[in-house]
Design a protein around this motif. Structure first.
Motif, mmCIF file in Angstrom:
data_model
loop_
_atom_site.group_PDB
_atom_site.id
_atom_site.type_symbol
_atom_site.label_atom_id
_atom_site.label_comp_id
_atom_site.label_asym_id
_atom_site.label_seq_id
_atom_site.Cartn_x
_atom_site.Cartn_y
_atom_site.Cartn_z
ATOM 1 N N LYS A 16 21.192 -41.156 2.239
ATOM 2 C CA LYS A 16 20.575 -42.325 1.195
ATOM 3 C C LYS A 16 21.647 -43.625 1.209
ATOM 4 N N ASN A 49 22.959 -35.120 -1.335
ATOM 5 C CA ASN A 49 22.231 -35.704 -2.319
ATOM 6 C C ASN A 49 22.027 -35.716 -3.758
ATOM 7 N N LYS A 50 23.128 -34.764 -4.078
ATOM 8 C CA LYS A 50 23.167 -34.180 -5.587
ATOM 9 C C LYS A 50 23.368 -35.692 -6.354
ATOM 10 N N PRO A 51 22.418 -35.852 -7.335
ATOM 11 C CA PRO A 51 22.529 -36.922 -8.128
ATOM 12 C C PRO A 51 23.616 -37.028 -8.927
ATOM 13 N N GLY A 52 24.485 -36.011 -9.161
ATOM 14 C CA GLY A 52 25.592 -36.284 -10.103
ATOM 15 C C GLY A 52 26.794 -35.710 -9.524
ATOM 16 N N VAL A 85 24.258 -42.232 -5.150
ATOM 17 C CA VAL A 85 23.388 -41.145 -5.957
ATOM 18 C C VAL A 85 24.340 -40.658 -7.189
ATOM 19 N N TYR A 86 25.565 -40.503 -7.205
ATOM 20 C CA TYR A 86 26.266 -39.870 -7.873
ATOM 21 C C TYR A 86 27.049 -40.754 -8.789
#
Ligand code: C2E
Ligand code: SIN
Ligand code: SIN
Ligand code: SIN
Ligand code: FE
Ligand code: FE
Length: 372
Positions: A193, A243-246, A324-325
């Motif tokens: 992303k 793509n882990k959001p955190g 994303v993080y």
């Protein structure tokens, strides 16, 4: 230049070797064609010489006469050159305007008046036609080409054919490589992303740094083409991690850290300059000047200059972008970190070069902004 008809056999060989040596430093197909044409001209009494090449689909023949001028392309079955190529015949004509096969279009386009012409078809080792040598306007006293010119041009064409075949092969390999690079880069981006502009900006930043720290224009260009591949290894990282959001835990971090070595492993087999440079960048872009980076904890100048440059370019861009993080940082915080990390994360000299050329970096960032 000495008149071609008075050249001794030794001088002829010297001329050929001189041109072949020149060609051995060239990489662009167009440039090779031009030097071969120069060789043909030096060996014959012609005023102009052109090397024509059959297109891949075998429907056209084309040539490139000068830098910055588009290639000239004509149908393979048109004109005198076309006749020579389709029939595999050598042709000598004293006045082309008396020959119905002659195509006047090129004279009309260039304003150059063709009179005498000599054309010799060129074949590869398997006897496939690959193009033709064309000499125009003999400077002999009778303004006509003779047997001696013909022999000389045939000699030139034997070398030219070999050279063109190998040039075509290496151009194909290079084109394929560039395509692979961008396809892989694009996959890496889309999966993580990050935007397509991220790798474009990193490429431009890397080039500025390379030039400003004294690498040649050629190397700077090579690094510009190679640096978009720095995160190629991310294509092998599972989505859940990538793509882990955190923020990562330790385990996820360890998985992500493998992307540098993975990327290196994907392309290090190639001996081609572009992929070789890309493999260095992939391997070393997370090393740190003080030896605390990964994967090999290289230190200082043990880290290849390509790795040190891309590291700075990548982090500058990553910090200034939403991920994303994390949210994008403001410039003040980025500059603060760069000052703190001078001679820790980053090559101190490159940090200085960065601040000395800050205008250029900001300009590139502005012109390649992410669009949503
Ligand atoms: P990336 O996002 O392109 O970041 C490239 C490098 O920029 C990072 O390498 C790091 O040196 C720097 N960087 C980016 N954001 C920050 C930040 O907020 N603070 C600081 N101090 N530095 C930052 P690094 O750390 O080796 O990470 C490599 C890649 O791993 C990152 O590329 C990103 O794709 C991923 N990554 C790292 N940490 C996390 C995380 O906590 N969560 C997620 N989802 N991905 C992460
Ligand atoms: C190039 O190598 O510059 C391209 C030549 C071509 O048109 O094939
Ligand atoms: C080159 O192919 O060498 C440069 C492009 C051009 O001639 O216009
Ligand atoms: C032709 O081959 O008839 C035209 C090509 C040229 O004049 O260069
Ligand atoms: Fe990376
Ligand atoms: Fe990156």
């Amino acid at each position: 230049m000495k008149h071609a008809s008075s050249l001794s056999a030794n001088e002829i060989l010297e001329l050929i070797f001189k041109h072949l040596n020149e060609i051995s430093y060239l990489r662009e197909y167009d440039d090779i064609i031009r030097v071969l044409a120069d060789m043909g001209r030096a060996l014959t009494s012609s005023d102009r010489c052109t090397v024509w090449v059959v297109s891949d689909d075998k429907k056209k023949i084309w040539t490139k006469v000068a830098h910055g001028i588009d290639a000239i392309e004509i149908d393979i079955d048109s004109g005198i050159v076309g006749t020579s190529i389709t029939e595999g015949k050598k042709i000598i004509i004293d006045d082309v305007y008396t020959d119905e096969r002659f195509n006047e279009d090129i004279d009309k386009q260039t304003g150059y008046k063709t009179k005498s012409m000599m054309v010799i078809p060129m074949f590869d080792k398997d006897k496939n036609i690959i193009g033709a040598f064309q000499a125009i306007n003999s400077q002999n006293s009778d303004s006509a080409f003779d047997v001696r010119d013909m022999e000389r041009l045939m000699l030139a064409s034997t070398y030219a054919a070999d050279t063109l075949v190998s040039a075509r092969l290496s151009k194909e390999i290079e084109d394929t490589q560039k395509e692979v690079v961008f396809t892989m880069g694009a996959i890496g981006e889309s999966r993580s992303k990050e935007t397509g502009n991220h790798v474009k900006r990193v490429a431009e930043y890397s080039k500025v740094l390379a030039l400003a720290c004294g690498l040649s224009a050629e190397e700077a260009e090579l690094l510009k083409e190679a640096s978009p591949m720095h995160d190629i290894g991310k294509i092998a990282i599972p989505d859940a991690v990538l793509n882990k959001p955190g923020r990562f835990d330790e385990h996820e971090r360890a998985i992500m850290d493998t992307h540098a070595e993975l990327g290196y492993g994907m392309i290090n087999k190639s001996t081609r300059p572009l992929l070789k440079a890309a493999s260095i960048v992939a391997y070393e872009h997370h090393e740190k000047w003080d030896g605390t980076g990964y994967p090999r904890q290289l230190k200082g100048e043990e880290i290849h200059i390509y790795g040190r440059i891309t590291a700075l370019a990548d982090v500058f861009d990553a910090l200034g972008s939403d991920r994303v993080y994390k949210k994008a940082w403001c410039d003040e915080d980025i500059f603060q970190l760069f000052k703190e990390e001078r001679a820790k994360h980053f090559d101190p000299l490159l940090i200085d070069v960065f601040f000395d050329n800050l205008d250029q970096f900001l300009e590139i960032r502005e012109s390649l902004k992410d669009e949503f």
